[in-house]
Write a protein that holds these residues in place. Structure first.
Motif, mmCIF file in Angstrom:
data_model
loop_
_atom_site.group_PDB
_atom_site.id
_atom_site.type_symbol
_atom_site.label_atom_id
_atom_site.label_comp_id
_atom_site.label_asym_id
_atom_site.label_seq_id
_atom_site.Cartn_x
_atom_site.Cartn_y
_atom_site.Cartn_z
ATOM 1 N N ALA A 25 60.932 68.473 32.013
ATOM 2 C CA ALA A 25 60.227 67.329 32.582
ATOM 3 C C ALA A 25 61.139 66.496 33.483
ATOM 4 O O ALA A 25 60.658 65.759 34.337
ATOM 5 N N GLY A 26 62.446 66.620 33.321
ATOM 6 C CA GLY A 26 63.378 65.912 34.191
ATOM 7 C C GLY A 26 63.211 66.286 35.647
ATOM 8 O O GLY A 26 63.537 65.498 36.538
ATOM 9 N N ASP A 27 62.670 67.466 35.902
ATOM 10 C CA ASP A 27 62.458 67.908 37.287
ATOM 11 C C ASP A 27 61.528 66.973 38.053
ATOM 12 O O ASP A 27 61.578 66.918 39.282
ATOM 13 N N ILE A 28 60.696 66.228 37.353
ATOM 14 C CA ILE A 28 59.792 65.274 38.018
ATOM 15 C C ILE A 28 60.599 64.242 38.795
ATOM 16 O O ILE A 28 60.152 63.736 39.815
ATOM 17 N N ALA A 29 61.791 63.937 38.349
ATOM 18 C CA ALA A 29 62.614 62.884 38.945
ATOM 19 C C ALA A 29 63.483 63.354 40.111
ATOM 20 O O ALA A 29 64.186 62.547 40.706
ATOM 21 N N VAL A 49 70.904 63.407 42.959
ATOM 22 C CA VAL A 49 69.751 64.306 43.101
ATOM 23 C C VAL A 49 68.451 63.635 42.664
ATOM 24 O O VAL A 49 67.367 64.184 42.888
ATOM 25 N N LEU A 50 68.552 62.442 42.059
ATOM 26 C CA LEU A 50 67.369 61.750 41.547
ATOM 27 C C LEU A 50 66.719 60.875 42.619
ATOM 28 O O LEU A 50 67.398 60.348 43.505
ATOM 29 N N LEU A 51 65.419 60.724 42.507
ATOM 30 C CA LEU A 51 64.686 59.829 43.393
ATOM 31 C C LEU A 51 65.191 58.400 43.222
ATOM 32 O O LEU A 51 65.680 58.029 42.139
ATOM 33 N N ASP A 52 65.037 57.601 44.269
ATOM 34 C CA ASP A 52 65.439 56.194 44.200
ATOM 35 C C ASP A 52 64.691 55.486 43.082
ATOM 36 O O ASP A 52 63.475 55.661 42.926
ATOM 37 N N GLY A 53 65.416 54.711 42.314
ATOM 38 C CA GLY A 53 64.822 53.939 41.235
ATOM 39 C C GLY A 53 64.840 54.639 39.885
ATOM 40 O O GLY A 53 64.533 54.023 38.869
ATOM 41 N N ILE A 54 65.187 55.926 39.865
ATOM 42 C CA ILE A 54 65.247 56.676 38.611
ATOM 43 C C ILE A 54 66.691 56.623 38.112
ATOM 44 O O ILE A 54 67.628 56.857 38.873
ATOM 45 N N GLY A 55 66.857 56.341 36.833
ATOM 46 C CA GLY A 55 68.195 56.239 36.262
ATOM 47 C C GLY A 55 68.470 57.315 35.235
ATOM 48 O O GLY A 55 67.649 58.195 34.992
ATOM 49 N N VAL A 56 69.637 57.210 34.653
ATOM 50 C CA VAL A 56 70.046 58.105 33.580
ATOM 51 C C VAL A 56 70.111 57.268 32.307
ATOM 52 O O VAL A 56 70.795 56.239 32.260
ATOM 53 N N ALA A 57 69.385 57.700 31.298
ATOM 54 C CA ALA A 57 69.323 56.945 30.042
ATOM 55 C C ALA A 57 70.671 56.950 29.334
ATOM 56 O O ALA A 57 71.367 57.961 29.314
#
Length: 144
Positions: free
Chosen positions: A64-68, A118-126
């Motif tokens: 599901a991480g691929d969504i980001a 590689v992540l979209l803007d606004g997405i973080g790492v928990a």
């Protein structure tokens, strides 16, 4: 199908609870599946809860991480019936909700040998400690 039903029940109880109490609640949605329809339904329920006063916090783990991802696979970017919306597009709409937070799990990027670029803007790492706190918060409802 059982997972979808469980998510529907959890989100429904959150919405009813928030509506009855008039209080804002936190909804922590954990998505782990690669199945685009299940991913989209998780986003639909999270968005509906946000529109009814919940503060969304989405944790994307495993496939599901691929969504980001900026360069996401077609499975998460292709529109699905009946609204022709993709999991990724709806996730980005959730991110615009007040107080919303969307993160990939701490193991996702190392598992891909990638960094946060590689992540979209606004997405973080928990951060595991903070995520545990969100899961344990008194006002939190969980959706898996």
């Amino acid at each position: 199908m059982k997972r979808l039903l469980a998510m529907t029940v959890v989100a429904g109880s959150l919405v009813a609870s928030a509506a009855l109490s008039g209080e804002s609640k936190s909804l922590v949605t954990v998505v782990t599946t690669a199945e685009p329809q299940t991913q989209l339904m998780a986003m639909v329920l999270t968005m509906q809860a946000a529109k009814q006063g919940a503060t969304p916090h989405v944790l994307l783990c495993g496939p599901a991480g691929d969504i980001a991802l900026k360069s996401a696979p077609d499975t998460v970017t292709a529109g699905q019936p009946p609204m022709d919306v993709s999991p990724q597009k709806l996730m980005m709409g959730i991110l615009k909700q007040p107080g919303a937070k969307i993160e990939v799990c701490a193991l996702y990027l190392p598992g891909k040998a990638a960094n946060a670029d590689v992540l979209l803007d606004g997405i973080g790492v928990a951060k595991p400690g903070e995520m545990a706190g969100a899961l344990l918060a008194a006002d939190a409802r969980l959706s898996f």
